[in-house]
Design a protein around this motif. Structure first.
Motif, short mmCIF file in Angstrom:
data_model
loop_
_atom_site.label_atom_id
_atom_site.label_comp_id
_atom_site.label_asym_id
_atom_site.label_seq_id
_atom_site.Cartn_x
_atom_site.Cartn_y
_atom_site.Cartn_z
N VAL A 13 0.86 -1.19 0.00
CA VAL A 13 0.00 0.00 0.00
C VAL A 13 0.89 1.24 0.00
CG1 VAL A 13 -1.86 1.24 1.17
CG2 VAL A 13 -1.72 -1.27 1.35
N ASN A 14 0.68 2.08 -0.99
CA ASN A 14 1.48 3.31 -1.10
C ASN A 14 2.97 3.00 -1.01
OD1 ASN A 14 -0.95 4.70 -1.30
ND2 ASN A 14 -0.99 5.25 0.86
N ALA A 40 -3.78 4.27 -1.61
CA ALA A 40 -4.85 4.54 -0.65
C ALA A 40 -4.71 5.96 -0.11
CB ALA A 40 -4.82 3.53 0.50
N LYS A 41 -5.85 6.56 0.22
CA LYS A 41 -5.83 7.92 0.76
C LYS A 41 -6.96 8.13 1.76
CE LYS A 41 -8.72 10.10 -2.81
NZ LYS A 41 -8.82 11.19 -3.80
N ILE A 42 -6.70 9.02 2.69
CA ILE A 42 -7.69 9.45 3.67
C ILE A 42 -8.39 10.68 3.13
CG2 ILE A 42 -8.04 10.31 6.02
CD1 ILE A 42 -7.04 7.47 6.05
N VAL A 52 -12.03 6.55 3.79
CA VAL A 52 -10.73 6.18 3.25
C VAL A 52 -10.96 5.35 2.00
CG1 VAL A 52 -10.62 4.20 4.82
CG2 VAL A 52 -8.53 5.03 3.77
N ALA A 68 -9.21 2.97 -1.33
CA ALA A 68 -8.11 2.21 -1.93
C ALA A 68 -8.43 2.00 -3.40
CB ALA A 68 -7.93 0.87 -1.24
N LYS A 122 -4.30 6.78 10.76
CA LYS A 122 -4.55 7.01 9.34
C LYS A 122 -3.87 5.95 8.48
CE LYS A 122 -5.33 12.03 9.53
NZ LYS A 122 -4.86 13.36 9.06
N GLU A 123 -2.65 5.60 8.82
CA GLU A 123 -1.96 4.56 8.05
C GLU A 123 -2.67 3.21 8.23
OE1 GLU A 123 2.45 2.48 7.48
OE2 GLU A 123 2.23 4.22 8.81
N GLU A 146 -5.79 2.72 8.68
CA GLU A 146 -7.00 2.74 7.84
C GLU A 146 -6.68 2.47 6.37
OE1 GLU A 146 -9.15 5.98 10.84
OE2 GLU A 146 -8.70 6.55 8.78
N THR A 147 -5.58 3.02 5.89
CA THR A 147 -5.22 2.79 4.48
C THR A 147 -4.87 1.32 4.24
OG1 THR A 147 -2.87 3.38 4.79
CG2 THR A 147 -4.38 5.15 4.18
N SER A 150 -7.33 -1.33 1.92
CA SER A 150 -6.66 -2.02 0.82
C SER A 150 -6.80 -3.54 0.95
CB SER A 150 -5.18 -1.63 0.77
OG SER A 150 -5.02 -0.24 0.58
#
Length: 419
Positions: A66-67, A101-103, A215, A217, A342-343, A345-346, A350
């Motif tokens: 992820v990211n 992925a983003k918030i 959030v 993905a 936050k991380e 959640e991403t 995903s």
């Protein structure tokens, strides 16, 4: 129930004795409860009327990128093939660059619901004109979150019926999931409304429909990467897109589609120490946000690329609640190796999209049962009494004979032991 009066006041040993005295369990069964209790003091801290710990298997999902960061994801589940599917779906996407992925935003919502409202317009005017003081009231009820950079951010009011008005409060809860924090703030705001407006309050409570904590993905897979068993990647991609469309059109399919997504999400949320029931409730509410229950994810083909996307309300915490007191949760956080809510959640959104990809991929190619069956047959063999050295043989013979029932498994085991 006789014998259970003031059960909550008894200590752990006394509760177990009651079960024997009242002939609910025998001594051997109570001994099993004791063996599985592991840490009675922790159990007593977490829940009421504690008698034992109920264990579920935990495993690791692999391949999740992820990211541009790869994760080991602890998952707690009793369902066969969930972790294998998550790892498989993640592996497909890993080979083509991983998930992005983003918030969107990370605020929790709560409600102060006013009842017996005589003039909704006047009440809404009061809310609007006093927004600043109401927000200050909320923040004063929990000053520590303000010191950490969080706190109440905005208010809105909604007329639910002629006599019911909801005042919604949005709060930045920082690293916590924030339920207790938010409820404390809401109750303070409710008292202010009572004192200043002489207004009846029905309830003050957070909402698990966290539409301000979204959030997303996404992933992109070249269709040629999907080819399998002589089926072209182009055909499989088209079928995946059609399966996604079906979940948008048919609530009967959407419920199962979303259950597959939540297989991964619930298992990872549980392992992280968060409230999986809250996440589940919010996700299903979000699936019906436009008036019809629909699939949460969408897959579509653009040119030579299959694109997938999933957006969810996902209010997770990295501190607070059981997160701070269950030792295994700390171990799981170290395994996952993330920095902040936050991380987390991403990663979990995903994982849900990876889980969904694997399920749909199986459905439109070989069918869902093939992937499930080996683990299901293994469970069947264990359930009829097969020992470690016998399980593989029982499973193999069940597969060869095309049998799936416990009666057949017992017969096979019986024959093996005769031989």
């Amino acid at each position: 129930m006789d014998g259970f009066e003031k059960y909550y006041r008894k200590n752990w040993e006394q509760r177990l004795e009651v079960l024997i005295k009242q002939a609910k369990l025998n001594k051997q069964q109570v001994e099993l409860l004791k063996i599985n209790a592991q840490d009675p003091n922790l159990g007593e801290t977490m829940i009421e009327n504690f008698i034992t710990q109920y264990s579920l298997p935990e495993g690791l999902a692999l391949n999740l990128v992820v990211n541009d960061k790869e994760y080991l994801v602890p998952m707690v589940t009793e369902e066969p093939s969930v972790i294998a599917a998550a790892s498989h779906g993640a592996g497909i996407v890993k080979r083509v660059g991983g998930f992005r992925a983003k918030i969107h935003e990370r605020l929790m919502l709560g409600q102060v619901v006013c009842e017996n409202v005589s003039d909704a317009v006047a009440l809404q005017t009061y809310f609007k004109e006093n927004e600043s003081s109401l927000l200050d009231c909320a923040n004063q009820a929990h000053p520590s979150i303000v010191k950490r950079g969080g706190g109440a951010r905005w208010l809105r009011s909604r007329v639910l019926a002629a006599d019911l008005v909801s005042l919604d409060l949005a709060v930045d809860v920082q690293e916590a999931m924030g339920a207790n924090m938010l409820n404390t703030m809401l109750e303070a705001v409710a008292q202010k409304i009572i004192s200043e407006c002489n207004q009846d309050i029905l309830m003050s409570i957070l909402s698990n429909y966290a539409t301000e904590c979204l959030v997303s993905a996404t992933c992109q897979i070249p269709v040629n990467a999907l080819a399998k068993n002589g089926i072209s990647g182009e055909k499989i991609a088209a079928k995946l897109a059609q399966a996604s469309r079906l979940a948008q059109l048919d609530p009967y399919r959407a419920a199962t589609h979303n259950k597959g997504i939540m297989n991964g999400i619930d298992a990872a949320v549980l392992a992280s120490g968060n409230d999986w029931r809250a996440i589940e409730a919010g996700a299903h509410a979000y699936a019906a946000k436009d008036g019809q229950y629909r699939g949460l994810s969408q897959w579509y083909v653009e040119g030579e690329v299959l694109k997938g996307e999933l957006t969810l309300p996902l209010p997770l915490g990295s501190v607070g609640g059981s997160i701070s007191i269950v030792p295994l949760v700390k171990v799981n956080h170290d395994l996952l190796n993330f920095k902040g809510a936050k991380e987390l959640e991403t990663v979990i959104v995903s994982l849900g999209l990876a889980q969904n990809l694997a399920a749909l991929y199986a459905l439109v190619t070989e069918g869902i049962q093939k992937g499930h069956m080996s683990l299901q047959l293994k469970s069947l063999a264990v359930s009829v009494g097969a020992k470690d050295t016998e399980i593989a043989q029982v499973v193999q013979l069940l597969k060869q004979q095309g049998l799936r029932d416990s009666k057949s498994a017992k017969e096979i085991l019986k024959q093996l032991r005769k031989e």
